[in-house]
Structures are given as structure tokens and as C-alpha cells.
Design a protein around this motif. Structure first.
Motif, mmCIF file in Angstrom:
data_model
loop_
_atom_site.group_PDB
_atom_site.id
_atom_site.type_symbol
_atom_site.label_atom_id
_atom_site.label_comp_id
_atom_site.label_asym_id
_atom_site.label_seq_id
_atom_site.Cartn_x
_atom_site.Cartn_y
_atom_site.Cartn_z
ATOM 1 N N GLY A 99 51.816 42.219 40.622
ATOM 2 C CA GLY A 99 50.728 41.293 40.892
ATOM 3 C C GLY A 99 50.558 40.219 39.845
ATOM 4 N N SER A 100 50.804 40.557 38.577
ATOM 5 C CA SER A 100 50.648 39.564 37.522
ATOM 6 C C SER A 100 51.636 38.414 37.691
ATOM 7 N N VAL A 101 52.853 38.747 38.101
ATOM 8 C CA VAL A 101 53.858 37.704 38.320
ATOM 9 C C VAL A 101 53.461 36.823 39.504
ATOM 10 N N CYS A 102 52.949 37.448 40.562
ATOM 11 C CA CYS A 102 52.490 36.680 41.726
ATOM 12 C C CYS A 102 51.288 35.816 41.367
ATOM 13 N N ASP A 103 50.325 36.390 40.640
ATOM 14 C CA ASP A 103 49.165 35.634 40.171
ATOM 15 C C ASP A 103 49.598 34.417 39.364
ATOM 16 N N TYR A 104 50.520 34.656 38.449
ATOM 17 C CA TYR A 104 51.008 33.611 37.557
ATOM 18 C C TYR A 104 51.682 32.480 38.341
ATOM 19 N N ALA A 105 52.501 32.857 39.321
ATOM 20 C CA ALA A 105 53.192 31.842 40.120
ATOM 21 C C ALA A 105 52.194 30.941 40.843
ATOM 22 N N LYS A 106 51.099 31.530 41.326
ATOM 23 C CA LYS A 106 50.071 30.719 41.993
ATOM 24 C C LYS A 106 49.403 29.762 41.006
ATOM 25 N N ALA A 107 49.175 30.225 39.777
ATOM 26 C CA ALA A 107 48.575 29.352 38.761
ATOM 27 C C ALA A 107 49.505 28.194 38.420
ATOM 28 N N VAL A 108 50.790 28.463 38.342
ATOM 29 C CA VAL A 108 51.757 27.388 38.120
ATOM 30 C C VAL A 108 51.756 26.435 39.312
ATOM 31 N N SER A 109 51.708 26.997 40.510
ATOM 32 C CA SER A 109 51.749 26.212 41.738
ATOM 33 C C SER A 109 50.679 25.129 41.781
ATOM 34 N N VAL A 110 49.443 25.498 41.398
ATOM 35 C CA VAL A 110 48.331 24.548 41.500
ATOM 36 C C VAL A 110 48.245 23.613 40.301
ATOM 37 N N SER A 111 49.090 23.828 39.301
ATOM 38 C CA SER A 111 48.982 23.074 38.055
ATOM 39 C C SER A 111 50.094 22.055 37.828
ATOM 40 N N VAL A 112 51.260 22.269 38.442
ATOM 41 C CA VAL A 112 52.432 21.442 38.152
ATOM 42 C C VAL A 112 52.157 19.956 38.372
ATOM 43 N N ASN A 113 51.506 19.629 39.477
ATOM 44 C CA ASN A 113 51.279 18.220 39.821
ATOM 45 C C ASN A 113 49.856 17.755 39.519
ATOM 46 N N CYS A 114 49.155 18.522 38.699
ATOM 47 C CA CYS A 114 47.770 18.192 38.356
ATOM 48 C C CYS A 114 47.710 17.721 36.906
ATOM 49 N N SER A 115 47.014 16.620 36.658
ATOM 50 C CA SER A 115 46.927 16.065 35.306
ATOM 51 C C SER A 115 45.848 16.754 34.466
ATOM 52 N N ASP A 116 44.898 17.432 35.101
ATOM 53 C CA ASP A 116 43.831 18.111 34.364
ATOM 54 C C ASP A 116 44.347 19.379 33.691
ATOM 55 N N ASP A 117 43.668 19.800 32.641
ATOM 56 C CA ASP A 117 43.999 21.064 32.009
ATOM 57 C C ASP A 117 43.693 22.196 32.981
ATOM 58 N N PRO A 118 44.662 23.081 33.259
ATOM 59 C CA PRO A 118 44.444 24.114 34.287
ATOM 60 C C PRO A 118 43.352 25.110 33.932
ATOM 61 N N TRP A 119 43.213 25.427 32.642
ATOM 62 C CA TRP A 119 42.159 26.378 32.264
ATOM 63 C C TRP A 119 40.788 25.796 32.583
ATOM 64 N N GLU A 120 40.547 24.574 32.158
ATOM 65 C CA GLU A 120 39.250 23.945 32.384
ATOM 66 C C GLU A 120 38.991 23.732 33.873
ATOM 67 N N LYS A 121 40.011 23.290 34.580
ATOM 68 C CA LYS A 121 39.832 22.938 35.992
ATOM 69 C C LYS A 121 39.646 24.163 36.881
ATOM 70 N N TYR A 122 40.502 25.163 36.677
ATOM 71 C CA TYR A 122 40.527 26.280 37.619
ATOM 72 C C TYR A 122 39.789 27.533 37.136
ATOM 73 N N PHE A 123 39.698 27.737 35.835
ATOM 74 C CA PHE A 123 39.154 28.992 35.333
ATOM 75 C C PHE A 123 37.841 28.821 34.559
ATOM 76 N N VAL A 124 37.404 27.585 34.393
ATOM 77 C CA VAL A 124 36.082 27.309 33.836
ATOM 78 C C VAL A 124 35.200 26.651 34.891
ATOM 79 N N ARG A 125 35.704 25.546 35.489
ATOM 80 C CA ARG A 125 34.926 24.834 36.510
ATOM 81 C C ARG A 125 35.161 25.400 37.910
ATOM 82 N N PHE A 126 36.199 26.232 38.073
ATOM 83 C CA PHE A 126 36.529 26.871 39.350
ATOM 84 C C PHE A 126 36.677 25.844 40.482
ATOM 85 N N GLU A 127 37.368 24.761 40.183
ATOM 86 C CA GLU A 127 37.627 23.727 41.184
ATOM 87 C C GLU A 127 38.832 24.106 42.037
#
Length: 389
Positions: A99-127
Motif C-alpha cells: 500500500g505504501s508504494v501505491c500511495d506514493y505513486a498516487k502522490a507522485v501522480s498528482v505532483s509531477v505537473n503541478c508547480s505548487d509544493d505538494p505537501w502544502e497543496k495536498y497535505f496541508v490545504r487538502f486541495e
């Protein structure tokens, strides 16, 4: 069944001991550039890596790798994976692991083409992602998280000592396909197997212990819990029992593919507590859940008494004859505790490396959710954690 909801799960599943052959069916649907994502190298020892690489090469794929994804994927590792996927111009992220590998792949998926910091965008602001995402496929080698058929992703920020999950609402974040071969799980160490089993069980509990209406989802949840208990006892004695392990694998998927959450408010405080413990100790996820579960459930039992009584009767077979509701409910939790000890689960956070001087920090890192029978305040979280020591 109260409330209004929609339900769609686009993940295609291939199940069984011959299921890897269907990777041949899926790969032509995507571009040439595939990033293979995996963990510490066990897939190289057990031969799964070679099987997957052979199929990728036969399909003419250009393969890059993100290796070494840890059980609690870190933000630093996420940044590393984003750069690899960008440089490779990934058309598909193929996660081979648990599951950790699958979770991680999804986090990479939503971040590759995004200019925002992924931690702030997805895990702090939950956008939600506002950029193009990369498709994810999974070849599952360890069961528990249900990540193979949901849109959840959990990342640990080691500097802030925070482990945060984001369940994305966009269906395109779910894996496009997942391959579930129960034989791939047979080489897991016993500790990892039982930790995964409890993760499954608690996923069901988190959704079950909420709401007061007559809800079809609860009837499904009870059947899934009974299946987990039955098969886990067989697997605990004989880890190579294919039938038991296949039932556990299938139940894990249905425990957290959003089906039994429909019409429910859901709780998830055991996960919030367990993830905070994990962020401070780096302990195995399922074990952190096991260590905090019973103190938490005993704390909220008076507020959800009817459901805890039902849990005792319908899941654990407790007789209600001549007993108060409280006595029945408590007997159910005792039966659950007996089963947990039978499996060899961690029953305290001190077993996982937590100490009393960590309690305030763990409590401060625990997100407070409002879907369960009791909304905890900081003092109650501290109390539950101290009872978990």
C-alpha cells in the motif's frame, strides 16, 4: 439508509494466481514511458521484478525506476520521485509493492505537473489537483491499505513529525488498474502479514462505528469483518494457505474502496491517532492502529453503545441474554482483544517505541475529525494515548 451520495469506482481489477498476464492487456493503453515504482528490493528477491520487467520490455516500454520507497513514504522521497517522473516524461506510473508504494505513486501522480509544493497543496490545504495527473497502475504484493482501489495517499513529513493522509475526491487519482495475485503475498514475514490484517479490520471499523440509522453498509461491513477474523485465524497458523490469503486480499480491497462508507459519516480517529504515533516512531502502520484501538473504542463506547452492542453480537457472537447493553458491548471488545493477541499484534504504543515524554507531541500531531460518536478534545487524546502506553 439516510443521506444522498454518488458512487463510482473506475479501477479495473485482475485477481488470481494468473493475474499478472493481464499487464499485457493494460500496457498498450498508455504511452511508451513507464516509471516502475517499488520498495526495498524484496520484489527482486522473490522474482516479481523480473516478471514485470520482462513484460514491460516485451511491450517495448521505456522504463525508469523509483526504487526504495519506504513503508511510511517521506516527503523527501516524494520530491525525489517527482523529479524522476518529470525527467522521464512519464506516461504511466506502475507501482509494484504494498500500500505504501501505491500511495506514493498516487502522490507522485498528482505532483509531477503541478508547480505548487505538494505537501502544502495536498497535505496541508487538502486541495484537489488542478494540473494533469499521471495514470497509476498497481501490482499488489502486500495487502492491508486498500490503496489498490481508492484515491488515498499518505505521506510523512519527518521534519514536522506529521503523517498525513489525503483521500482525493477526483476519480482519476484512483489506479486505472490493479493486479491482485494472492501468491505474491505468501512470502511476507508474519509481522507484516498480521499488521496488514489488522489494517483491513480497522478500515472496516472506522466506517462501521458511525451513524445510527439502519444502513446497508453496516451489514456489508459485518460480513467483511467476520471474513477477516475467520481467514486470519487460518493464515496465522498456516501462512501458506492460499484460500485464506486470497480471501484476506479480496476483503482488503472491499474494506476501503469507498463502498461501505456510502451513507455513513465515518470516524477515522484510530487512524489519526495511529498515524501520529507512526510519525514519531516510524512504526508499522497496522501495528500503530492495533496499539491505540482498544483504548479509543473503550473511551467512545458510551456514546455509541447501540453500535458496539451490535458489533459484539453480530461480529463476535456474544450472547445478550440476561446482560446489560454495556456488558454485551464490553464483552465484544474483549473478544476483539483476544483475537488481536492471538494474532500477535502490538497492544501498546510503548512496544513500538513511544515513550511518555512523546505523548504531548503525538497528541499535537493528531488531527481531530468529527464523524464518529464522540469528538475528542486535546485532553481526551492525551488520555487515550496514555492508556495506550
Amino acid at each position: 439508509m439516510l443521506g444522498n451520495f454518488s458512487y463510482c469506482n473506475p479501477t479495473k481489477l485482475y485477481f488470481g494466481d494468473q493475474s499478472l498476464q493481464y499487464l499485457n492487456t493494460e500496457l498498450p493503453k498508455y504511452g511508451q514511458n513507464v516509471v516502475l515504482v517499488y520498495g526495498g528490493g524484496s520484489i527482486k528477491k522473490n522474482g516479481i521484478y523480473d516478471e514485470v520487467i520482462e513484460i514491460l520490455k516485451a511491450k517495448g516500454k521505456n522504463v525508469a525506476e523509483i526504487a526504495g520507497v519506504m513503508p511510511n513514504p517521506t516527503l523527501a522521497k516524494l520530491y525525489e520521485g517527482i523529479e524522476i517522473a518529470r525527467a522521464h516524461k512519464a506516461d504511466l506510473l506502475l507501482a509494484v509493492g504494498g500500500g505504501s508504494v501505491c500511495d506514493y505513486a498516487k502522490a507522485v501522480s498528482v505532483s509531477v505537473n503541478c508547480s505548487d509544493d505538494p505537501w502544502e497543496k495536498y497535505f496541508v490545504r487538502f486541495e484537489e489537483p488542478d494540473c494533469e495527473t499521471i495514470p497509476v497502475g498497481c501490482v499488489l504484493t502486500m495487502v492491508g491499505t486498500g490503496s489498490e482501489m481508492n484515491a488515498g495517499s499518505v505521506i510523512t513529513n519527518t521534519e514536522k513529525k506529521m503523517k498525513v493522509g489525503h483521500v482525493f475526491s477526483d476519480e482519476k487519482i484512483m489506479p486505472r488498474f490493479s493486479i491482485l495475485n494472492p501468491r505474491y503475498t505468501l512470502t511476507l514475514p508474519h509481522y507484516q502479514m498480521v499488521a496488514g490484517i489488522y489494517d483491513i479490520f480497522n478500515h472496516i471499523c472506522e466506517q462501521y462505528f458511525s451513524g445510527t440509522d439502519d444502513n446497508t453498509s453496516d451489514y456489508i461491513a459485518e460480513a467483511l469483518m467476520k471474513s477477516v477474523v475467520h481467514s486470519s485465524r487460518i493464515a496465522n497458523k498456516d501462512s501458506q494457505n492460499y484460500e485464506a490469503r486470497s480471501n484476506i486480499m479480496w476483503t482488503a480491497t472491499w474494506a476501503l474502496n469507498t463502498l461501505i462508507a456510502k451513507g455513513k459519516s465515518t470516524d477515522w480517529m484510530v487512524h489519526m491517532l495511529g498515524q501520529a504515533v507512526g510519525a514519531h516512531t516510524n512504526a508499522t502502520h497496522g501495528m500503530t492502529l492495533a496499539a491505540v484501538s482498544l483504548p479509543y473504542y473503550r473511551h467512545i463506547l458510551p456514546y455509541g453503545l447501540a453500535k458496539f452492542k451490535r458489533f459484539a453480537i453480530n461480529v463476535w457472537g456474544v450472547s445478550a441474554d440476561g446482560k446489560t447493553d454495556e456488558a454485551v458491548a464490553e464483552e465484544g471488545l474483549k473478544a476483539m482483544e483476544s483475537w488481536m493477541r492471538e494474532l500477535g499484534l502490538a497492544m501498546s504504543i510503548s512496544e513500538l517505541g513511544a515513550t511518555e515524554d512523546m505523548i504531548e507531541g503525538i497528541a499535537g500531531a493528531t488531527l481531530i475529525l468529527k464523524g464518529g460518536y464522540k469528538v475528542l478534545d486535546h485532553g481526551e487524546i492525551v488520555k487515550v494515548l496514555k492508556e495506550s502506553l
